[in-house]
Design a protein around this motif. Structure first.
Motif, short mmCIF file in Angstrom:
data_model
loop_
_atom_site.label_atom_id
_atom_site.label_comp_id
_atom_site.label_asym_id
_atom_site.label_seq_id
_atom_site.Cartn_x
_atom_site.Cartn_y
_atom_site.Cartn_z
N ASP A 99 24.88 16.86 -4.59
CA ASP A 99 24.07 17.35 -5.71
C ASP A 99 24.24 16.46 -6.95
O ASP A 99 23.28 16.19 -7.67
N GLN A 100 25.46 16.00 -7.20
CA GLN A 100 25.70 15.10 -8.33
C GLN A 100 24.95 13.79 -8.15
O GLN A 100 24.37 13.26 -9.10
N ILE A 101 24.97 13.27 -6.94
CA ILE A 101 24.28 12.01 -6.66
C ILE A 101 22.77 12.18 -6.86
O ILE A 101 22.12 11.36 -7.52
N THR A 102 22.21 13.24 -6.31
CA THR A 102 20.76 13.43 -6.42
C THR A 102 20.35 13.76 -7.85
O THR A 102 19.30 13.30 -8.32
N THR A 103 21.18 14.50 -8.57
CA THR A 103 20.87 14.80 -9.98
C THR A 103 20.91 13.53 -10.81
O THR A 103 20.01 13.30 -11.64
N ALA A 104 21.91 12.70 -10.62
CA ALA A 104 21.99 11.44 -11.36
C ALA A 104 20.76 10.57 -11.08
O ALA A 104 20.20 9.97 -12.00
N ASN A 105 20.34 10.54 -9.83
CA ASN A 105 19.16 9.76 -9.48
C ASN A 105 17.91 10.32 -10.16
O ASN A 105 17.10 9.57 -10.70
N ARG A 106 17.76 11.64 -10.17
CA ARG A 106 16.61 12.26 -10.84
C ARG A 106 16.63 11.99 -12.35
O ARG A 106 15.59 11.70 -12.95
N GLY A 110 13.90 9.92 -14.46
CA GLY A 110 13.26 10.50 -15.65
C GLY A 110 13.31 9.57 -16.84
O GLY A 110 12.34 9.44 -17.59
N ILE A 111 14.45 8.91 -17.01
CA ILE A 111 14.58 7.94 -18.10
C ILE A 111 13.60 6.80 -17.90
O ILE A 111 12.89 6.40 -18.83
N LEU A 112 13.54 6.29 -16.69
CA LEU A 112 12.63 5.18 -16.42
C LEU A 112 11.17 5.58 -16.60
O LEU A 112 10.36 4.79 -17.08
#
Length: 118
Positions: A99-106, A110-112
């Motif tokens: 979940d941490q990995i997928t949240t960081a990716n999301r 979002g920033i990009l």
């Protein structure tokens, strides 16, 4: 088992469970391997991410080098989170780490999405 868009989450959780189950080996070997684990694991994860990126219709238009570089970038970030998990003595569950990995990716996506390139 072949990695697909449908089974990647259980496959990653299984991989994280194996890391946690062998935490003593990991914690004892990792500091002394001169980056071999990080490099080989990054290559392993990036190769599987590349498979997933190729399977996603919205990314099929991308050039091969863009997909490969993206897979390497995402893999490096995921391994950073896994290394933090190891430094925390594997206290979080494998599902929490995923979940941490997928949240960081999301969040990064979002920033990009908001960053206007000119």
């Amino acid at each position: 088992m072949a990695l697909t868009l449908e089974n990647w989450r259980p496959a990653v959780i299984q991989l994280l469970e194996r890391i946690a189950d062998n935490s003593k080996i990991f914690l004892n070997a990792y500091p002394y391997d001169d980056g071999v684990w990080r490099q080989s694991t990054n290559e392993f994860v990036a190769a599987r991410l590349s498979i997933l990126l190729h399977a996603m219709p919205e990314y099929r238009y991308l050039k091969e080098d863009v997909i490969e570089t993206s897979a390497e970038f995402i893999a490096a970030g995921a391994l950073g989170i896994i290394n933090k998990w190891a430094n925390d003595n594997f206290t979080a569950s494998p599902r929490t780490v995923l979940d941490q990995i997928t949240t960081a990716n999301r969040l990064f996506n979002g920033i990009l999405d908001r960053w206007k390139l000119s």
